[in-house]
Design an enzyme around this catalytic site. Sequence first.
Site, PDB file in Angstrom:
ATOM      1  N   LYS A   1       0.858  -1.186   0.000  1.00 52.25           N
ATOM      2  CA  LYS A   1       0.000   0.000   0.000  1.00 52.25           C
ATOM      3  C   LYS A   1       0.895   1.236   0.000  1.00 52.25           C
ATOM      4  O   LYS A   1       1.583   1.527   0.977  1.00 52.25           O
ATOM      5  CB  LYS A   1      -0.915  -0.004   1.226  1.00 52.25           C
ATOM      6  CG  LYS A   1      -1.894   1.172   1.266  1.00 52.25           C
ATOM      7  CD  LYS A   1      -2.799   1.069   2.483  1.00 52.25           C
ATOM      8  CE  LYS A   1      -3.801   2.207   2.548  1.00 52.25           C
ATOM      9  NZ  LYS A   1      -4.689   2.096   3.726  1.00 52.25           N
TER      10      LYS A   1
ATOM     11  N   LYS B   1      -2.022  -1.594  -3.897  1.00 48.35           N
ATOM     12  CA  LYS B   1      -2.887  -0.419  -3.854  1.00 48.35           C
ATOM     13  C   LYS B   1      -2.007   0.836  -3.867  1.00 48.35           C
ATOM     14  O   LYS B   1      -1.090   0.934  -3.052  1.00 48.35           O
ATOM     15  CB  LYS B   1      -3.741  -0.457  -2.581  1.00 48.35           C
ATOM     16  CG  LYS B   1      -4.651   0.752  -2.392  1.00 48.35           C
ATOM     17  CD  LYS B   1      -5.386   0.676  -1.055  1.00 48.35           C
ATOM     18  CE  LYS B   1      -6.289   1.899  -0.868  1.00 48.35           C
ATOM     19  NZ  LYS B   1      -7.004   1.875   0.415  1.00 48.35           N
TER      20      LYS B   1
END
Length: 332
Positions: A199, A252
């Site tokens: 992330k 992400k």
Amino acid sequence: MSSLTLSRRPRRNRKTAAIRDLLAETHLSPKDLIAPFFVKYGNNIKEEIPSLPGVFRWSLDLLLKEIERLCTYGLRAVMLFPIIPDDLKDAYGSYSSNPKNILCHSIHEIKNAFPHLCLISDIALDPYTTHGHDGIFLNGEVLNDESVRIFGNIATLHAEMGADIVAPSDMMDGRIGYIRSKLDQSGYSKTSIMSYSVKYASCLYSPFRDALSSHVTSGDKKQYQMNPKNVLEALLESSLDEEEGADILMVKPAGLYLDVIYRIRQNTCLPLAAYQVSGEYAMILSAFQQGWLDKETLFHESLIAIKRAGADMIISYSAPFILELLHQGFEF
């Protein structure tokens, strides 16, 4: 004029739609998509998010109806995020561990109504904290180990409520191993973990934070989310999560990190998810609203690119829209 003498003419494989479909290497189906939803307290609420046109904050009663509608289009998986009122937030995110909070209640009710559906729950503290960080924030620092222990409790609670998959999004060190251990010790060895293993500290999350009404009040998230300049670190993070017991890995954001998706795909046999985040969705919608680009084909092309890079499943705010198009037989 005579034709060129060519042994290979790749255009022959593109001359009709039927041939192009027959030879297509990458396909998008409803089973590839995970629809994220924001759920809040109240009744009869469908509240559009200004920075995410076409995406809504739902009260549970209307969300149940929306999920029922999308199931007719082939919806197979949802991911839930809670909208927490400010008066229920504190510095420690204590309300995250309350079994009566809106997320726990929604998990229980949705799973009862749609037992066939794959239900994924968000494991994070930022919706519940006054400071907006993804963990306990003290003296300018997010405390790792103390936060991880809370995530273990939240994950166990969500599993008890009926979550099929818990998805820790915090990027704390060691949280996958701790959550796996807590789940197993509590009798939830069948509950899967989808790790936000990679992330990045991206600017593309702003509309999501608007949706949650969760903003960092001090510092930033760069001390725990990843540096966008790095890819070897992504391989390290994903391999550590795999070793700790993650069942599914995730990258992400997705669209600006296709190289990362590809590299991780080459380095793991685990299923790989990618999150087309709020900022990616907002950029596409903005281009459409300005009349610059076609919404249907651009969303489809962006999702195909993510799959082609190596993702097995995609979380996208466009999922409801794409499900309808696929159901209608829209020709991309």
